[in-house]
Write an enzyme that holds these catalytic residues in place. Structure first.
Site, PDB file in Angstrom:
ATOM      1  N   HIS A   1       0.852  -1.195   0.000  1.00 13.62           N
ATOM      2  CA  HIS A   1       0.000   0.000   0.000  1.00 13.62           C
ATOM      3  C   HIS A   1       0.887   1.244   0.000  1.00 13.62           C
ATOM      4  O   HIS A   1       1.863   1.313   0.743  1.00 13.62           O
ATOM      5  CB  HIS A   1      -0.895  -0.002   1.248  1.00 13.62           C
ATOM      6  CG  HIS A   1      -2.001   1.002   1.220  1.00 13.62           C
ATOM      7  ND1 HIS A   1      -1.770   2.359   1.368  1.00 13.62           N
ATOM      8  CD2 HIS A   1      -3.337   0.866   1.057  1.00 13.62           C
ATOM      9  CE1 HIS A   1      -2.927   3.006   1.310  1.00 13.62           C
ATOM     10  NE2 HIS A   1      -3.895   2.109   1.109  1.00 13.62           N
TER      11      HIS A   1
ATOM     12  N   CYS B   1      -3.724   2.091  -4.235  1.00 13.12           N
ATOM     13  CA  CYS B   1      -4.812   2.855  -3.628  1.00 13.12           C
ATOM     14  C   CYS B   1      -4.965   4.167  -4.378  1.00 13.12           C
ATOM     15  O   CYS B   1      -4.087   5.033  -4.299  1.00 13.12           O
ATOM     16  CB  CYS B   1      -4.535   3.095  -2.156  1.00 13.12           C
ATOM     17  SG  CYS B   1      -5.813   4.072  -1.343  1.00 13.12           S
TER      18      CYS B   1
ATOM     19  N   ASP C   1     -12.838   1.677  -1.203  1.00 10.61           N
ATOM     20  CA  ASP C   1     -12.114   2.159  -0.035  1.00 10.61           C
ATOM     21  C   ASP C   1     -12.972   3.198   0.676  1.00 10.61           C
ATOM     22  O   ASP C   1     -14.111   3.454   0.290  1.00 10.61           O
ATOM     23  CB  ASP C   1     -10.759   2.712  -0.469  1.00 10.61           C
ATOM     24  CG  ASP C   1      -9.733   2.668   0.630  1.00 10.61           C
ATOM     25  OD1 ASP C   1     -10.022   2.127   1.706  1.00 10.61           O
ATOM     26  OD2 ASP C   1      -8.621   3.182   0.421  1.00 10.61           O
ATOM     27  N   HIS C   2     -12.394   3.811   1.671  1.00  4.00           N
ATOM     28  CA  HIS C   2     -13.081   4.703   2.607  1.00  4.00           C
ATOM     29  C   HIS C   2     -14.387   5.290   2.078  1.00  4.00           C
ATOM     30  O   HIS C   2     -14.416   5.979   1.072  1.00  4.00           O
ATOM     31  CB  HIS C   2     -12.162   5.871   2.986  1.00  4.00           C
ATOM     32  CG  HIS C   2     -10.885   5.435   3.597  1.00  4.00           C
ATOM     33  ND1 HIS C   2      -9.869   6.310   3.868  1.00  4.00           N
ATOM     34  CD2 HIS C   2     -10.427   4.205   3.990  1.00  4.00           C
ATOM     35  CE1 HIS C   2      -8.849   5.669   4.408  1.00  4.00           C
ATOM     36  NE2 HIS C   2      -9.160   4.375   4.487  1.00  4.00           N
TER      37      HIS C   2
ATOM     38  N   TYR D   1     -15.392   3.279   7.231  1.00  6.97           N
ATOM     39  CA  TYR D   1     -15.693   1.858   7.027  1.00  6.97           C
ATOM     40  C   TYR D   1     -17.111   1.470   7.436  1.00  6.97           C
ATOM     41  O   TYR D   1     -17.345   0.363   7.913  1.00  6.97           O
ATOM     42  CB  TYR D   1     -14.653   1.000   7.768  1.00  6.97           C
ATOM     43  CG  TYR D   1     -13.324   1.031   7.065  1.00  6.97           C
ATOM     44  CD1 TYR D   1     -13.085   0.236   5.954  1.00  6.97           C
ATOM     45  CD2 TYR D   1     -12.317   1.901   7.478  1.00  6.97           C
ATOM     46  CE1 TYR D   1     -11.884   0.283   5.288  1.00  6.97           C
ATOM     47  CE2 TYR D   1     -11.106   1.956   6.818  1.00  6.97           C
ATOM     48  CZ  TYR D   1     -10.890   1.142   5.718  1.00  6.97           C
ATOM     49  OH  TYR D   1      -9.703   1.207   5.055  1.00  6.97           O
TER      50      TYR D   1
END
Length: 349
Positions: free
Chosen positions: A198, A236, A310-311, A324
């Site tokens: 990451h 990411c 993601d987020h 999340y």
């Protein structure tokens, strides 16, 4: 492509039942969270997680993350033991069907944000990083704690680590990265596991700490240390995308074509004039990244790895774990699924 969702175990308010109902969902991304970094994960815990996922029609085949300890990053006296334990954790994960392990090499702090609940004009709340809230802070002289930091460290330990990394510098960190990769990647190869790195989040120095997983030049350097498909990226889009100059569709196309992306974290981010950023909804119109171009690059290059939304924002009053919750990540998955289908791709069941 394989659709996945991060799950924090049985204490997570987002249940496997919830996740299973998201269209196209296949894989669970999780870890053993209560074993101290550097120690070995119990096999029975991994087996139990795999069994729970199967019972809900899901597959536990991605770990995020096996932490890389500060001893490994700094080359400390416990490095050898921690790397041996790291390799053993890869073997144990592989033994229950895990095929991808995500990790990072960020010194001291994982992701850094200045606020977790910034309210947008539409009423949603999201994670933000504003330079005007950060630039005057000094952890060497002040007692501060920001979202994303490891709360197990005392302020004195944080100060000592910052000083140690200052002495190590970027080249020293690169040397320790190489030491780690040359020991770990051969084990991953033997186990059929992809190690997915990451990027730093955000991808530039914070408080003078060396952060090197930031841009194309440094990604190339990292991947060249051990030239193997097992030495891969967790690309990411939000982390790399909040640095001006990182062309995310180009980077995705390049590394996917080279078969060096194991895992995709797909999210959008709104970059502000001074380099600050706000996490946004996944839709292209919400942020600064062209999400359709990113997904098209994956489809065009035949990407067969995993992706996850993601987020997510906090929407509809959910009040879940920052970044999340269920609702916005489920919306993000549906949006990504639509982009995949529209570009001629397909989901693996």
């Amino acid at each position: 492509m394989k659709s996945s969702f991060r799950w924090y175990g049985e204490s997570d308010p987002v249940s496997l039942e919830n996740i299973r109902q998201i269209p196209g969902m296949r894989s669970i991304v999780s870890a053993v969270y209560d074993v101290p970094p550097g120690e070995v994960w119990p096999v029975e815990r991994l087996e139990g997680m795999a069994r729970l996922c199967r019972e809900h029609g899901l597959v536990f085949d991605i770990v995020e993350s096996i932490p890389v300890t500060e001893e490994i990053k700094l080359g400390g006296p416990e490095r050898e033991r921690h790397i041996e334990n790291y390799c053993e954790n890869i073997r144990r994960c592989a033994g229950v069907g895990v095929r991808c392990v995500t990790y990072n090499f960020m010194p001291v702090f994982d992701w850094t944000r200045t606020q977790l609940d910034r309210r947008a004009p539409d009423g949603s709340k999201s994670l933000v990083m504003y330079w005007d809230q950060l630039r005057d802070l000094d952890p060497l002289t002040e007692d501060i704690h920001l979202p994303g930091w490891d709360s197990s460290y005392t302020q004195a330990q944080v100060r000592e680590l910052i000083r140690a990394y200052g002495e190590l510098g970027e080249e020293g960190l690169w040397e320790n990265i190489a030491f780690f990769l040359k020991r770990v990647i051969p084990v991953a190869e033997e186990c059929g596991v992809i190690m997915a790195l990451h990027p730093d989040d955000p991808p530039y120095p914070i408080f003078g700490l060396p952060r090197v997983v930031t841009c194309e030049e440094n990604l190339d350097r990292y991947l060249s240390i051990v030239d193997s498909p097992s030495n891969s990226l967790c690309l990411c889009t939000g982390s790399l995308g909040c640095r001006k100059g990182n062309d995310i569709p180009y980077l995705v196309r390049k590394y996917s074509a080279l078969n060096r992306i194991g895992f995709m974290h797909l999210r959008n981010v709104r970059i502000l004039e001074d380099g600050s950023f706000e996490e946004s909804g996944h839709w292209t119109g919400e942020g600064s990244l062209d999400m359709n171009a990113i997904v098209k690059a994956l489809v065009d290059t035949g990407f067969e790895g995993w992706f996850r939304p993601d987020h997510g924002r906090d929407i509809w009053g959910e009040g879940g774990r920052p970044g999340y919750g269920l609702f916005d990540r489920a919306l993000g998955t549906a949006y990504i699924n639509g982009l995949i289908e529209a570009n001629g791709g397909r989901l693996e069941g």
